[in-house]
Write a protein that holds these residues in place. Structure first.
Motif, PDB file in Angstrom:
ATOM      1  N   VAL A  37       0.614  -1.315   0.013  1.00 26.90           N
ATOM      2  CA  VAL A  37       0.249  -0.452  -0.039  1.00 26.90           C
ATOM      3  C   VAL A  37       0.753   1.483   0.109  1.00 26.90           C
ATOM      4  CG1 VAL A  37      -1.689   1.285   1.217  1.00 26.90           C
ATOM      5  CG2 VAL A  37      -1.325  -1.242   1.397  1.00 26.90           C
ATOM      6  N   ARG A  38       0.696   2.640  -0.761  1.00 25.85           N
ATOM      7  CA  ARG A  38       1.402   3.214  -1.335  1.00 25.85           C
ATOM      8  C   ARG A  38       0.910   4.603  -0.696  1.00 25.85           C
ATOM      9  NH1 ARG A  38       5.586   1.779  -3.675  1.00 25.85           N
ATOM     10  NH2 ARG A  38       5.381  -0.113  -5.020  1.00 25.85           N
ATOM     11  N   VAL A  39       1.369   5.418   0.329  1.00 23.47           N
ATOM     12  CA  VAL A  39       0.563   6.323   0.359  1.00 23.47           C
ATOM     13  C   VAL A  39       1.531   8.001   0.312  1.00 23.47           C
ATOM     14  CG1 VAL A  39       0.152   8.343   2.443  1.00 23.47           C
ATOM     15  CG2 VAL A  39      -0.212   5.555   3.237  1.00 23.47           C
ATOM     16  N   THR A  40       0.486   8.668  -0.674  1.00 18.22           N
ATOM     17  CA  THR A  40       1.478  10.259  -0.889  1.00 18.22           C
ATOM     18  C   THR A  40       1.353  10.817   0.002  1.00 18.22           C
ATOM     19  OG1 THR A  40       1.504   8.862  -3.068  1.00 18.22           O
ATOM     20  CG2 THR A  40       1.588  11.172  -3.003  1.00 18.22           C
ATOM     21  N   PHE A  41       1.462  11.927   1.009  1.00 18.50           N
ATOM     22  CA  PHE A  41       1.560  13.275   1.514  1.00 18.50           C
ATOM     23  C   PHE A  41       1.310  13.458   1.122  1.00 18.50           C
ATOM     24  CE2 PHE A  41       3.525  10.077   4.042  1.00 18.50           C
ATOM     25  CZ  PHE A  41       2.809   9.361   5.084  1.00 18.50           C
ATOM     26  N   ILE A  42       0.080  14.361   0.699  1.00 13.23           N
ATOM     27  CA  ILE A  42       0.127  16.058  -0.563  1.00 13.23           C
ATOM     28  C   ILE A  42       0.107  17.167   0.338  1.00 13.23           C
ATOM     29  CG2 ILE A  42      -1.383  17.627  -1.800  1.00 13.23           C
ATOM     30  CD1 ILE A  42      -2.825  14.650  -2.352  1.00 13.23           C
ATOM     31  N   SER A  43      -0.329  17.269   2.118  1.00  8.56           N
ATOM     32  CA  SER A  43      -0.036  17.999   2.637  1.00  8.56           C
ATOM     33  C   SER A  43       1.051  18.177   3.821  1.00  8.56           C
ATOM     34  CB  SER A  43      -1.916  18.220   4.028  1.00  8.56           C
ATOM     35  OG  SER A  43      -1.188  19.484   4.861  1.00  8.56           O
ATOM     36  N   SER A  44       1.498  19.679   3.880  1.00 11.77           N
ATOM     37  CA  SER A  44       2.837  19.579   4.934  1.00 11.77           C
ATOM     38  C   SER A  44       2.547  19.409   6.226  1.00 11.77           C
ATOM     39  CB  SER A  44       3.205  21.095   4.363  1.00 11.77           C
ATOM     40  OG  SER A  44       2.591  21.848   4.997  1.00 11.77           O
ATOM     41  N   SER A  45       1.554  19.583   6.196  1.00 11.08           N
ATOM     42  CA  SER A  45       0.531  19.415   8.189  1.00 11.08           C
ATOM     43  C   SER A  45       0.524  17.484   8.176  1.00 11.08           C
ATOM     44  CB  SER A  45      -0.733  19.982   7.845  1.00 11.08           C
ATOM     45  OG  SER A  45      -1.220  19.695   7.639  1.00 11.08           O
ATOM     46  N   ILE A  46      -0.078  17.314   7.590  1.00  8.39           N
ATOM     47  CA  ILE A  46       0.160  15.882   7.911  1.00  8.39           C
ATOM     48  C   ILE A  46       1.428  15.005   8.836  1.00  8.39           C
ATOM     49  CG2 ILE A  46      -0.463  13.675   7.051  1.00  8.39           C
ATOM     50  CD1 ILE A  46      -3.136  15.947   8.212  1.00  8.39           C
ATOM     51  N   ALA A  47       1.791  14.465   8.985  1.00  7.49           N
ATOM     52  CA  ALA A  47       3.440  13.734   9.936  1.00  7.49           C
ATOM     53  C   ALA A  47       2.978  12.264   9.360  1.00  7.49           C
ATOM     54  CB  ALA A  47       3.315  13.935  10.761  1.00  7.49           C
ATOM     55  N   ARG A  48       1.781  11.537   9.727  1.00  5.39           N
ATOM     56  CA  ARG A  48       1.439  10.046   9.129  1.00  5.39           C
ATOM     57  C   ARG A  48       0.023   9.580   9.183  1.00  5.39           C
ATOM     58  NH1 ARG A  48       0.016   7.331  13.787  1.00  5.39           N
ATOM     59  NH2 ARG A  48      -0.792   8.622  15.228  1.00  5.39           N
ATOM     60  N   VAL A  49       0.784   8.327   8.283  1.00  8.78           N
ATOM     61  CA  VAL A  49      -0.992   7.712   8.488  1.00  8.78           C
ATOM     62  C   VAL A  49      -1.206   6.733   9.046  1.00  8.78           C
ATOM     63  CG1 VAL A  49      -2.708   6.766   6.279  1.00  8.78           C
ATOM     64  CG2 VAL A  49      -1.753   9.339   5.709  1.00  8.78           C
ATOM     65  N   ALA A  50      -2.164   6.670   9.765  1.00  4.02           N
ATOM     66  CA  ALA A  50      -2.980   5.778  10.281  1.00  4.02           C
ATOM     67  C   ALA A  50      -3.485   4.339   9.286  1.00  4.02           C
ATOM     68  CB  ALA A  50      -3.564   5.595  12.006  1.00  4.02           C
ATOM     69  N   LEU A  51      -2.959   3.678   9.403  1.00  2.06           N
ATOM     70  CA  LEU A  51      -3.790   2.711   8.166  1.00  2.06           C
ATOM     71  C   LEU A  51      -4.299   1.167   8.703  1.00  2.06           C
ATOM     72  CD1 LEU A  51      -0.831   2.030   5.814  1.00  2.06           C
ATOM     73  CD2 LEU A  51      -2.928   3.386   5.409  1.00  2.06           C
ATOM     74  N   ARG A  52      -5.754   0.913   8.044  1.00  5.43           N
ATOM     75  CA  ARG A  52      -5.839  -0.253   9.603  1.00  5.43           C
ATOM     76  C   ARG A  52      -7.095  -0.716   8.273  1.00  5.43           C
ATOM     77  NH1 ARG A  52     -11.352  -0.152  10.711  1.00  5.43           N
ATOM     78  NH2 ARG A  52     -11.330   2.945  10.062  1.00  5.43           N
ATOM     79  N   TYR A  53      -6.330  -2.275   8.632  1.00  8.15           N
ATOM     80  CA  TYR A  53      -7.401  -3.494   7.355  1.00  8.15           C
ATOM     81  C   TYR A  53      -8.708  -3.680   8.247  1.00  8.15           C
ATOM     82  CZ  TYR A  53      -8.793  -8.190   7.136  1.00  8.15           C
ATOM     83  OH  TYR A  53      -9.667  -9.432   7.073  1.00  8.15           O
ATOM     84  N   GLN A  54     -10.060  -3.691   7.122  1.00 13.75           N
ATOM     85  CA  GLN A  54     -11.596  -3.980   7.596  1.00 13.75           C
ATOM     86  C   GLN A  54     -11.836  -4.936   6.671  1.00 13.75           C
ATOM     87  OE1 GLN A  54     -13.028  -0.830   8.907  1.00 13.75           O
ATOM     88  NE2 GLN A  54     -15.237  -2.478   9.158  1.00 13.75           N
ATOM     89  N   SER A  55     -12.713  -5.639   6.783  1.00 18.21           N
ATOM     90  CA  SER A  55     -13.293  -7.155   5.960  1.00 18.21           C
ATOM     91  C   SER A  55     -14.727  -7.192   6.739  1.00 18.21           C
ATOM     92  CB  SER A  55     -11.975  -8.019   5.383  1.00 18.21           C
ATOM     93  OG  SER A  55     -12.803  -8.661   4.084  1.00 18.21           O
ATOM     94  N   ALA A 103      -5.273  10.712   8.528  1.00 24.51           N
ATOM     95  CA  ALA A 103      -4.208  11.260   8.359  1.00 24.51           C
ATOM     96  C   ALA A 103      -3.517  12.213  10.376  1.00 24.51           C
ATOM     97  CB  ALA A 103      -4.862  12.373   7.736  1.00 24.51           C
ATOM     98  N   CYS A 104      -3.337  12.352  10.228  1.00 21.41           N
ATOM     99  CA  CYS A 104      -2.554  12.661  11.706  1.00 21.41           C
ATOM    100  C   CYS A 104      -1.884  13.401  11.290  1.00 21.41           C
ATOM    101  CB  CYS A 104      -1.545  11.058  12.276  1.00 21.41           C
ATOM    102  SG  CYS A 104      -2.812   9.824  13.297  1.00 21.41           S
TER     103      CYS A 104
END
Length: 124
Positions: A37-55, A103-104
């Motif tokens: 999974v690829r995360v592309t950061f667009i906003s400079s205010s975002i430090a990390r992205v928390a990812l979670r699986y659901q099914s 986003a975090c």
């Protein structure tokens, strides 16, 4: 100040702060595969992205179920999940699941933008 009777401008959609994408993969029956999974950061205010699986697909195991991706020297960062078919129903022709991202900022993940990517795979 706006003159009386002047309509309000249309509301602007929220700015996109990050995007999610997933590489295609093949998962053999009763087998195991790696999902990137690829995360592309667009906003400079975002430090990390928390990812979670659901099914709701029974018999599927994805590990880890949750992880974080931090901003790096490149705007796009990749993370891997291991997907295992423990006992997915063979009649399930198009099983799928989701990876959700929140986003975090450096302070909190509260009230930040969210995205999801639907994961479907081929079965050889």
């Amino acid at each position: 100040m706006r003159p009386p009777g002047t309509p309000l401008p249309p509301a602007q959609p929220p700015a996109e702060t990050f995007t999610l994408s997933a590489d295609p993969f093949s998962l053999p029956r009763r087998g195991r595969a790696t999902l990137t999974v690829r995360v592309t950061f667009i906003s400079s205010s975002i430090a990390r992205v928390a990812l979670r699986y659901q099914s709701n697909t029974a018999g599927l195991e994805v590990t880890p179920m949750e992880q974080s991706v931090s901003r790096g020297s490149s705007s796009t960062q990749a993370v891997e999940f291991t997907v295992t078919d423990r006992s997915v129903d063979p009649m399930e022709t198009k099983p799928f699941f989701y990876i959700y991202g929140v986003a975090c900022t450096s302070n909190s993940c509260s009230n930040q933008s969210q995205r999801s990517v639907t994961i479907q795979w081929t079965m050889p």
